[in-house]
Design a protein around this motif. Sequence first.
Motif, mmCIF file in Angstrom:
data_model
loop_
_atom_site.group_PDB
_atom_site.id
_atom_site.type_symbol
_atom_site.label_atom_id
_atom_site.label_comp_id
_atom_site.label_asym_id
_atom_site.label_seq_id
_atom_site.Cartn_x
_atom_site.Cartn_y
_atom_site.Cartn_z
ATOM 1 N N UNK A 32 0.847 -1.187 0.000
ATOM 2 C CA UNK A 32 0.000 0.000 0.000
ATOM 3 C C UNK A 32 0.882 1.235 0.000
ATOM 4 N N UNK A 33 0.433 2.298 -0.711
ATOM 5 C CA UNK A 33 1.167 3.563 -0.766
ATOM 6 C C UNK A 33 0.251 4.694 -0.321
ATOM 7 N N UNK A 34 0.750 5.517 0.647
ATOM 8 C CA UNK A 34 -0.033 6.632 1.188
ATOM 9 C C UNK A 34 0.893 7.830 1.396
ATOM 10 N N UNK A 35 0.374 9.036 1.189
ATOM 11 C CA UNK A 35 1.164 10.246 1.421
ATOM 12 C C UNK A 35 1.651 10.311 2.869
ATOM 13 N N UNK A 36 2.904 10.737 3.048
ATOM 14 C CA UNK A 36 3.468 10.895 4.392
ATOM 15 C C UNK A 36 2.668 11.912 5.210
ATOM 16 N N UNK A 37 2.045 12.879 4.537
ATOM 17 C CA UNK A 37 1.278 13.905 5.232
ATOM 18 C C UNK A 37 0.181 13.311 6.106
ATOM 19 N N UNK A 38 -0.345 12.166 5.702
ATOM 20 C CA UNK A 38 -1.411 11.528 6.479
ATOM 21 C C UNK A 38 -0.914 11.047 7.841
ATOM 22 N N UNK A 39 0.408 11.014 8.028
ATOM 23 C CA UNK A 39 0.990 10.524 9.285
ATOM 24 C C UNK A 39 1.813 11.607 9.980
ATOM 25 N N UNK A 40 1.580 12.876 9.620
ATOM 26 C CA UNK A 40 2.407 13.972 10.149
ATOM 27 C C UNK A 40 1.797 14.680 11.348
ATOM 28 N N UNK A 41 0.690 14.162 11.873
ATOM 29 C CA UNK A 41 0.061 14.779 13.049
ATOM 30 C C UNK A 41 0.044 13.777 14.193
ATOM 31 N N UNK A 42 1.084 13.810 15.016
ATOM 32 C CA UNK A 42 1.206 12.800 16.083
ATOM 33 C C UNK A 42 0.023 12.811 17.043
ATOM 34 N N UNK A 43 -0.350 11.603 17.483
ATOM 35 C CA UNK A 43 -1.393 11.438 18.498
ATOM 36 C C UNK A 43 -0.876 10.485 19.563
ATOM 37 N N UNK A 44 -1.247 10.766 20.787
ATOM 38 C CA UNK A 44 -0.698 10.003 21.911
ATOM 39 C C UNK A 44 -1.051 8.525 21.827
ATOM 40 N N UNK A 45 -2.246 8.190 21.351
ATOM 41 C CA UNK A 45 -2.689 6.807 21.316
ATOM 42 C C UNK A 45 -2.454 6.130 19.979
ATOM 43 N N UNK A 46 -1.740 6.802 19.073
ATOM 44 C CA UNK A 46 -1.459 6.201 17.793
ATOM 45 C C UNK A 46 -2.659 6.271 16.861
ATOM 46 N N UNK A 47 -2.445 5.867 15.611
ATOM 47 C CA UNK A 47 -3.508 5.854 14.605
ATOM 48 C C UNK A 47 -3.410 4.561 13.796
ATOM 49 N N UNK A 48 -4.467 4.258 13.035
ATOM 50 C CA UNK A 48 -4.430 3.112 12.121
ATOM 51 C C UNK A 48 -3.588 3.496 10.913
ATOM 52 N N UNK A 49 -2.524 2.759 10.662
ATOM 53 C CA UNK A 49 -1.652 3.054 9.536
ATOM 54 C C UNK A 49 -2.089 2.324 8.287
ATOM 55 N N UNK A 50 -2.591 1.075 8.440
ATOM 56 C CA UNK A 50 -3.052 0.257 7.320
ATOM 57 C C UNK A 50 -4.072 -0.736 7.856
ATOM 58 N N UNK A 51 -5.127 -0.932 7.097
ATOM 59 C CA UNK A 51 -6.110 -1.960 7.468
ATOM 60 C C UNK A 51 -5.619 -3.304 6.973
ATOM 61 N N UNK A 52 -5.524 -4.277 7.877
ATOM 62 C CA UNK A 52 -4.994 -5.597 7.557
ATOM 63 C C UNK A 52 -6.112 -6.631 7.516
ATOM 64 N N UNK A 53 -5.930 -7.596 6.609
ATOM 65 C CA UNK A 53 -6.855 -8.724 6.582
ATOM 66 C C UNK A 53 -6.600 -9.613 7.792
ATOM 67 N N UNK A 54 -7.560 -10.433 8.130
ATOM 68 C CA UNK A 54 -7.416 -11.306 9.289
ATOM 69 C C UNK A 54 -6.231 -12.253 9.096
ATOM 70 N N UNK A 55 -5.380 -12.310 10.108
ATOM 71 C CA UNK A 55 -4.222 -13.190 10.043
ATOM 72 C C UNK A 55 -3.003 -12.559 9.403
#
Length: 871
Positions: free
Chosen positions: A634-657
Amino acid sequence: MQDREDRIIDITIEDEMKSAYIDYSMSVIVSRALPDVRDGFKPVHRRVLYAMNEDGNTYDKPTRKCASAVGQVMKYYHPHGDSSIYGTLVRLAQPWNLRYPLVQGQGNFGSIDGDSPAAMRYTESRLNKLASEMLRDIEKDTVDFQNNFDDSTTEPTVLPARFPNLLVNGSAGIAVGMATNMAPHNLGESIDACVAYIDSKGDIDVAGLMSYIKAPDFPTGGFIYGYAGVREAFETGRGRIIIRSRCEIEVHNNHERIIVTEIPYQVNKSELVKSIADLINDKKLDGISGIADESNRKGIRIVIDVKRDANSGVVLNKLYKMTALQSSFSVNNIALVKQRPEDRQGRPQLLNLRDLIHHFIEHRHDVVYRRTQYDLRKAEERVHILEGLIIAVDNIDEVIRIIRAASEPQEAIEQLMVRFNLSLLQARAIVDMRLRALTGLERDKLRAEYEALVKEIAHLKALLADKELRAALIREELLEIKEKYADERRSEIIYAAEEFNPEDFYADDEMIITISHHGYIKRTPLSEFRSQARGGVGAKGSDTRDEDFIEYIYSASMHATMLLFTQMGRCYWLKVYEIPEGAKNTKGRALQNLLNFEPGDRVNAFIRVKNLTKDQDFVSSHYLLFCTKRGVIKKTLLEAYSRPRANGIIAINLAEGDQLVDVALTNGRKEVLIANRNGRAVRFAEDAVRATGRNAMGVRGMTLDEDGRDEVVGMLAVEADTEETILVVSEQGYGKRSLVEDYRKTNRGTKGVKTLNITDKTGELVAFSAITDEHDLMIINRSGITIRVHARDISVQGRATQGVRIIDLKKRGDEIASVCRVLTEEDEPELSEELDPTATSVAPELAEGTATQDQLPQELLDRAMDEDLNK
């Protein structure tokens, strides 16, 4: 007796004290401590300038003894003692106190070290050119005058002030129950703001004016650190402005030293040097070997020698925090404002930036109006005289006859008045006229002067009738002042946080970050690891708990932001300096104590970015490339991850397993290689992967074998023309390097080609990396043993070969856990566990921006560019 009793008035002491104190307070407020908003002066400053001007002690005359000026002021205007008058005169001449001095001094007028000026009998002074602009047109009835203290003469209640002196030079004073502390500003910027106010006809707010006046401009220069206090001061009249010294770090005799060339406003230089020396002597400030004041008449120069084993940047930031090298200026814009024109005295008022400019412009309107009235009166008087002279010239023969026939001048004046219907002034002017006025040239001059005055009178009347014309004239005069006297800003602005950044107290050194299988993390200076020849047995790298082992090892600088990605597809943020430091043989600290992980999750990938939250251009033009255990990419703009949050964020949705395996930072134009445990790799262009949102699942990147054990072990994103080679390492310590070109391009989602000949002797593939000869490898096995190997010692072979042994595992019977590339160092001699503390890595300093290009050889520059470590 009765008369004596009648003269005694009984009053209560409380009422008398209240009344007396109020009178005293108002006297201090109005007549001593607070400046007038119109000219920016307290009475004593106004009296000094006016007395020197009246005495002819101006810029176009030689300087005179200060005692003479002080005597004039005290004799006629200010009966409060010579020391206060001389102190005012001295301050008006000190360039470190006033942004634009108004008095030119000759002799010893003190120093920025707090030295006292010489006695007034030794020093000389005169008004400078800028001061003349404060007094210009004062003789034209432009301001009100009042009797002096003994009614022997008069003095102005305010000066005409052609520029906003209160804004330009500021003011400070302590009254009763209130105080003022106004910052100086740049003359050119202040005039631009006044012009903008005039152009907008007053319809401009503080924010609009701030586009012209960026911030205060202090006479001693330095840096204004942070903008929140400036904005608050401009908007409300109160604020706290942080001022930092101008410091440079230079290398002298192979060690660094800090050179201070500008200090904060109103800081005593000698006291500053003494306070730093005291901190050094008291052992409260480490890293400094000495301090010297090398200042001279050319400027300030304080030299602070930094110890060889200390970091100059860290020492400088400690100096900022612990000494007056960083100071604050508390703005409190209180000045006297006349609520109504008929008020005799102004009232104290808190003023924002717009208020200051508004009151100055209104004062200039009043001055210009009164000056125009004066000029009109004088012009009309002159025209009246010229009309009489022209009549006389036109009738010169009869005028001469009347004058010759008169027995005395008065008789001639009376006859002329009757004959030509003249006024007394006209007739007297004719009688006093010189014979040369009878020449043709002089007659032409009289008529030309008359015509010019008629036009001037029309213009003056238009000025009196039209406020917009007066505003245009004020604007023109302001721009004239700017052209003559404006200069560049001295105080630079740093739009930064107001408080100290934690990064300021950590040197931006290169670190090795290790994470164990059970999630223990630590950072260790890169210099603690030493190189060994290929095939060595290594050195103990970390003590771990039972059944734990080092699984991941990375390199990063102290100031970098770490984006940590967990196998469950979440992203967390961590500054490198927030990671606890530990020696090579310590286990570190559990990640669960640093980040809010979900139960059962763990970190298995990270990205290091130098300026994640500050460099908008970078984060909006780069991507994060994700790869999972099942071959999803998967490819996503770095900007989507440039706002830090204390509890983290979902980076990628994964299939089961499925689990996240690797993450790469790309520019959108790289080649992608993915390798699996069974020794195959697929290569395709990055643009084959479409950019998606942060919560997307991705697309297939590689097809895995259906043996139930196959999985992705790594992903690489390399430039198409890279000089890097592909390193593969197996579980049993075999490895090799191959050229990227050996991997033919295939479509995304295929099974790929062989990258390592997997046998029972080699074990399955565990590491997949891109390296050059300029790299070292940090290899960690499951028992915690660390070895550093030069990449140049590993031969380049075909992609389908078995490789060579790069680490001896037979002596320990375990397997390789992780392999990381780092920048190379020169081979160090065999040392004990107590390593050389001065060992450093120069190239990482360049890569993180702490060294300049002229300090390092070209090969290190090229290496850093290849590493893409400048971000």
